[in-house]
Design a protein around this motif. Structure first.
Motif, PDB file in Angstrom:
ATOM      1  N   VAL A   1       0.754  -1.327  -0.091  1.00 30.42           N
ATOM      2  CA  VAL A   1      -0.166   0.041  -0.052  1.00 30.42           C
ATOM      3  C   VAL A   1       0.997   1.351  -0.042  1.00 30.42           C
ATOM      4  O   VAL A   1       1.814   1.392   0.931  1.00 30.42           O
ATOM      5  CB  VAL A   1      -0.838   0.097   1.066  1.00 30.42           C
ATOM      6  CG1 VAL A   1      -2.006   0.963   1.130  1.00 30.42           C
ATOM      7  CG2 VAL A   1      -1.670  -1.165   1.199  1.00 30.42           C
ATOM      8  N   ARG A   2       0.635   2.074  -1.113  1.00 30.27           N
ATOM      9  CA  ARG A   2       1.633   3.294  -1.035  1.00 30.27           C
ATOM     10  C   ARG A   2       0.637   4.504  -0.069  1.00 30.27           C
ATOM     11  O   ARG A   2      -0.545   4.575  -0.643  1.00 30.27           O
ATOM     12  CB  ARG A   2       1.641   3.718  -2.568  1.00 30.27           C
ATOM     13  CG  ARG A   2       2.563   5.093  -2.645  1.00 30.27           C
ATOM     14  CD  ARG A   2       3.030   5.268  -4.035  1.00 30.27           C
ATOM     15  NE  ARG A   2       3.888   6.412  -4.239  1.00 30.27           N
ATOM     16  CZ  ARG A   2       3.495   7.274  -5.039  1.00 30.27           C
ATOM     17  NH1 ARG A   2       2.414   7.231  -5.885  1.00 30.27           N
ATOM     18  NH2 ARG A   2       4.161   8.521  -5.269  1.00 30.27           N
TER      19      ARG A   2
ATOM     20  N   ASP B   1      -4.922  -0.502   8.275  1.00 35.72           N
ATOM     21  CA  ASP B   1      -5.494  -1.950   8.595  1.00 35.72           C
ATOM     22  C   ASP B   1      -5.520  -2.826   7.078  1.00 35.72           C
ATOM     23  O   ASP B   1      -6.068  -2.179   6.102  1.00 35.72           O
ATOM     24  CB  ASP B   1      -6.639  -2.000   9.294  1.00 35.72           C
ATOM     25  CG  ASP B   1      -7.411  -3.055   9.765  1.00 35.72           C
ATOM     26  OD1 ASP B   1      -6.864  -3.713  10.667  1.00 35.72           O
ATOM     27  OD2 ASP B   1      -8.047  -3.877   9.012  1.00 35.72           O
ATOM     28  N   VAL B   2      -5.067  -4.038   7.087  1.00 37.14           N
ATOM     29  CA  VAL B   2      -5.063  -4.846   6.183  1.00 37.14           C
ATOM     30  C   VAL B   2      -5.800  -6.109   6.300  1.00 37.14           C
ATOM     31  O   VAL B   2      -5.339  -6.919   7.320  1.00 37.14           O
ATOM     32  CB  VAL B   2      -3.659  -5.136   5.282  1.00 37.14           C
ATOM     33  CG1 VAL B   2      -3.986  -6.147   3.988  1.00 37.14           C
ATOM     34  CG2 VAL B   2      -3.195  -3.863   5.083  1.00 37.14           C
ATOM     35  N   ALA B   3      -6.991  -6.452   5.992  1.00 37.44           N
ATOM     36  CA  ALA B   3      -7.743  -7.598   6.237  1.00 37.44           C
ATOM     37  C   ALA B   3      -7.903  -8.616   5.118  1.00 37.44           C
ATOM     38  O   ALA B   3      -8.412  -8.241   4.074  1.00 37.44           O
ATOM     39  CB  ALA B   3      -8.960  -7.129   6.954  1.00 37.44           C
TER      40      ALA B   3
ATOM     41  N   VAL C   1      -8.226  -2.686   2.454  1.00 40.40           N
ATOM     42  CA  VAL C   1      -7.288  -1.937   3.057  1.00 40.40           C
ATOM     43  C   VAL C   1      -8.028  -0.673   3.627  1.00 40.40           C
ATOM     44  O   VAL C   1      -8.769   0.145   2.970  1.00 40.40           O
ATOM     45  CB  VAL C   1      -6.212  -1.397   1.894  1.00 40.40           C
ATOM     46  CG1 VAL C   1      -5.133  -0.396   2.571  1.00 40.40           C
ATOM     47  CG2 VAL C   1      -5.628  -2.714   1.517  1.00 40.40           C
ATOM     48  N   THR C   2      -7.784  -0.305   4.894  1.00 38.33           N
ATOM     49  CA  THR C   2      -8.533   0.875   5.514  1.00 38.33           C
ATOM     50  C   THR C   2      -7.468   1.786   6.068  1.00 38.33           C
ATOM     51  O   THR C   2      -6.440   1.133   6.855  1.00 38.33           O
ATOM     52  CB  THR C   2      -9.381   0.625   6.486  1.00 38.33           C
ATOM     53  OG1 THR C   2     -10.721  -0.448   6.046  1.00 38.33           O
ATOM     54  CG2 THR C   2     -10.285   1.589   7.213  1.00 38.33           C
TER      55      THR C   2
ATOM     56  N   ALA D   1     -10.022  -2.135  -1.852  1.00 37.16           N
ATOM     57  CA  ALA D   1      -9.905  -3.396  -1.553  1.00 37.16           C
ATOM     58  C   ALA D   1      -9.149  -4.083  -3.029  1.00 37.16           C
ATOM     59  O   ALA D   1      -9.114  -3.640  -4.178  1.00 37.16           O
ATOM     60  CB  ALA D   1     -11.197  -4.299  -1.450  1.00 37.16           C
ATOM     61  N   ALA D   2      -8.075  -5.056  -2.733  1.00 39.04           N
ATOM     62  CA  ALA D   2      -7.373  -5.762  -3.693  1.00 39.04           C
ATOM     63  C   ALA D   2      -7.938  -7.102  -3.722  1.00 39.04           C
ATOM     64  O   ALA D   2      -7.886  -7.734  -2.796  1.00 39.04           O
ATOM     65  CB  ALA D   2      -6.052  -5.690  -3.508  1.00 39.04           C
ATOM     66  N   VAL D   3      -8.365  -7.577  -4.946  1.00 37.46           N
ATOM     67  CA  VAL D   3      -8.650  -9.164  -5.036  1.00 37.46           C
ATOM     68  C   VAL D   3      -7.593  -9.765  -6.013  1.00 37.46           C
ATOM     69  O   VAL D   3      -7.482  -9.127  -7.080  1.00 37.46           O
ATOM     70  CB  VAL D   3     -10.246  -9.167  -5.829  1.00 37.46           C
ATOM     71  CG1 VAL D   3     -10.621 -10.497  -6.132  1.00 37.46           C
ATOM     72  CG2 VAL D   3     -11.144  -8.115  -4.953  1.00 37.46           C
ATOM     73  N   PHE D   4      -7.297 -10.890  -5.617  1.00 32.47           N
ATOM     74  CA  PHE D   4      -6.267 -11.634  -6.445  1.00 32.47           C
ATOM     75  C   PHE D   4      -6.676 -12.876  -6.316  1.00 32.47           C
ATOM     76  O   PHE D   4      -7.719 -13.357  -5.899  1.00 32.47           O
ATOM     77  CB  PHE D   4      -4.946 -11.303  -5.976  1.00 32.47           C
ATOM     78  CG  PHE D   4      -4.699 -11.458  -4.594  1.00 32.47           C
ATOM     79  CD1 PHE D   4      -4.256 -12.705  -3.870  1.00 32.47           C
ATOM     80  CD2 PHE D   4      -5.203 -10.450  -3.393  1.00 32.47           C
ATOM     81  CE1 PHE D   4      -4.319 -12.944  -2.429  1.00 32.47           C
ATOM     82  CE2 PHE D   4      -4.887 -10.508  -2.051  1.00 32.47           C
ATOM     83  CZ  PHE D   4      -4.512 -11.796  -1.539  1.00 32.47           C
TER      84      PHE D   4
END
Length: 571
Positions: free
Chosen positions: A95-96, A107-109, A154-155, A162-165
């Motif tokens: 996250v930049r 926060d990364v969940a 990401v908050t 949100a990133a979806v992979f």
């Protein structure tokens, strides 16, 4: 702080979803093409990230989110990707950070989207960050990674995205990326990633600069990795503001987000949002344009390759009531819930779920078929279906149900579950057998005793007949109170028959081989019933049996006393 263009990247399946209000159509003219570049590669899909409402992002604390294999010591993503092979050691979410207040916490969940029970939260990281930092959140592998889609939410303050992979066995990579990750199927059970290290890389590093503001786009079918170099550091006052757009044919461009200064951003344009169809192979065009700042008007645009036809089988998960492995009986209804998901076909057009059927012993017993497919009908991509099976008369000892999921192109996936119709009961029977012989023509009597331990095994339907055996050995020698030497008694096997009800187990024994001393009462006609009270998967009770036999001049009294304890291993 500036992301470097690291020679773009191994791209793969996955997605990034907008946390700032979704994608909205942009009323702008079609971009002029300042330069084109084509990379021959496979295809894949991802959703968009970043702000999409046209606002500048200089005040947004989250400037970009990238998934990669790792990050270097100065914050540059190593092998950015949106799809990962099952054997990679970790997946990194980077996250930049833009303008934030002091002592801000990011926060990364992590969530597994395609688990057997649907979405499954995995773990969270909290990272203290400052303006310009790169925060990293690693998910590590304990073995082969479970296939499917994952999301990292990401908050940071009031900002979220949100990133979806995805993880798949043969990831698609760009031509300039590292060689593929195709692996042999592992014998280990795949699992989702687990919590790994996290932290931040401070902004004090100087990554250098590029002389000319250069937007760029690299393709993988519907997916594009977009970015810019030499356009600013995103925390200054005079950096360029860039916008990413996409369009189909001659339709108007659709805004996919904005970024200030240098950035790397994976994006996916849904053809349905562009006035196209998600069932056709029409190519999508992308552009990165400087819309304000010192280099206003700089642009890179290109048309990506057409998506491939649907060549992938769907995913499927099965749940049931009763649970798989539970015992069932004649007349019971097994309710099977099948979750069918075709979203795993991330490198091609996705045709959708056409049917879900349930079969037993090769014969279809229930199923549903769906009309279609209809373009842009997203319900076709994931269906949850409930099917039923009624256990027939005279069922096999193990009922196996097979669910088959087919897509509209005829690709299919099967999942199965088994349900025993007989339960396995095991336990121990510890008894002391005695025999007393009285001879009427002389005084006195002779008493002989022996201790026994039996290992009891039998199979039974929940309400019906049972069958099995009991293997016994002596735990105390055969001794008599007359002047006889102790006798070594060989091991013995008793056959078992009987019945079982919800309240009791009735056992009848039959001598089959070996010793007999002191336990003949168990199987001497008339054979007595050993009734053991039952409570669910347990049954236990005391044994006290006596048999008296009279013949001329002799009376034989045999007695067995002890205890029996039983449990059901598969109920």
């Amino acid at each position: 702080m500036r992301w470097r263009n690291v020679g773009v990247v191994a791209l793969v399946a996955g997605a990034c979803s907008s946390g700032g209000g979704g994608s909205e159509a942009a009323e702008t003219s079609a971009p002029t093409v300042a330069g084109t570049q084509t990379v021959e590669t496979g295809s894949q899909t991802v959703e968009t990230i970043g702000p999409t409402n046209g606002d500048a992002v200089e005040s947004d604390p989250i400037l970009s989110v990238v998934t990669a294999h790792d990050v270097d010591e100065v914050g540059v993503p190593l092998e950015p990707a949106l799809e990962f092979g099952p054997e990679v050691p970790q997946i990194s979410v980077l996250v930049r950070v833009g303008e934030v207040e002091p002592d801000a916490t990011l926060d990364v969940a992590w969530t597994w989207l395609d688990g057997p029970d649907g979405e499954r939260p995995l773990f969270e990281h909290q990272v203290d960050v400052g303006a310009g930092d790169v925060a990293y959140s690693h998910g590590v592998a304990s073995g082969p990674l479970a296939a499917g889609r994952y999301r990292a939410d990401v908050t940071l303050g009031a900002s979220s995205t949100a990133a979806v992979f995805a993880v798949r066995h043969t990831p698609i990579v760009l031509a300039e990326g590292v060689a593929g990750f195709a692996r042999q199927e592992s014998t280990e059970d795949p699992e989702p990633p687990t919590r790994g290290p996290s932290g931040r890389i401070p902004t004090q590093h100087d990554y250098g600069s590029v002389a000319v503001c250069t937007p760029w786009v690299y393709f993988s079918s519907l997916l594009a990795m977009t970015g810019a170099n030499g356009c600013g550091d995103a925390v200054g006052d005079n950096d360029n503001l860039l916008e990413v757009t996409a369009w189909v044919g001659g339709n108007s461009p659709f805004a996919l987000g904005q970024a200030r200064g240098d950035f790397i951003k994976p994006v996916q344009a849904d053809p349905c949002d562009l006035g196209g169809s998600d069932l056709e192979t029409e190519p999508v065009s992308y552009a990165v344009t400087v819309i304000s700042g010192p280099d206003e008007g700089e642009q890179f645009s290109d048309q990506g390759p057409a998506p491939e036809p649907d060549t992938h089988a769907p995913m499927a998960f099965l749940a049931s009531q009763p649970l798989p492995g539970a015992q069932v009986n004649v007349g019971d209804t097994i309710v099977v819930e099948v979750t069918a998901d075709d979203k795993a076909s991330v490198d091609s057009v996705i045709s959708g779920i056409a049917s879900v059927t349930l079969a037993s012993d090769g014969r279809e017993v229930d199923g549903l078929e769906f009309t279609g497919p209809e373009a842009c009908d997203k319900s076709r991509l994931r269906r949850v279906v409930q099917l039923e099976y009624v256990v027939p008369d005279n069922p096999p000892e193990l009922v196996t149900l097979v669910a088959t999921v087919r897509d509209y192109e005829g690709h299919e996936t099967t999942v199965e579950a088994s349900y025993p119709t007989v339960s396995l009961w095991t336990g121990y029977m510890d008894v002391v057998g005695s025999s007393v012989t009285e001879v009427t023509i002389q005084e006195g009597a002779v008493r002989c005793t022996a201790g026994w331990e039996f290992r009891v095994v039998f199979f039974a339907r929940s309400a019906g007949e049972l069958y099995g055996y009991a293997d016994g050995i002596t735990t105390a020698p055969h001794e008599c109170d007359a002047p006889f030497a102790p006798v070594d008694v060989p091991a013995t096997r008793l056959g078992i028959s009987g019945t079982m009800t919800p309240d009791a187990i009735t056992l009848r024994f039959e001598h089959q081989s070996g010793g007999w001393s002191g336990i003949a009462v168990l199987y001497t006609p008339p054979v007595p019933d050993v009734i053991v009270p039952r409570s669910g998967a347990q049954a236990f009770g005391d044994i006290d049996l006596t048999l008296v036999t009279e013949v001329p001049n002799n009376t034989f009294t045999e007695n067995v006393k002890g205890r029996i304890d039983l449990g059901c291993d598969e109920c």
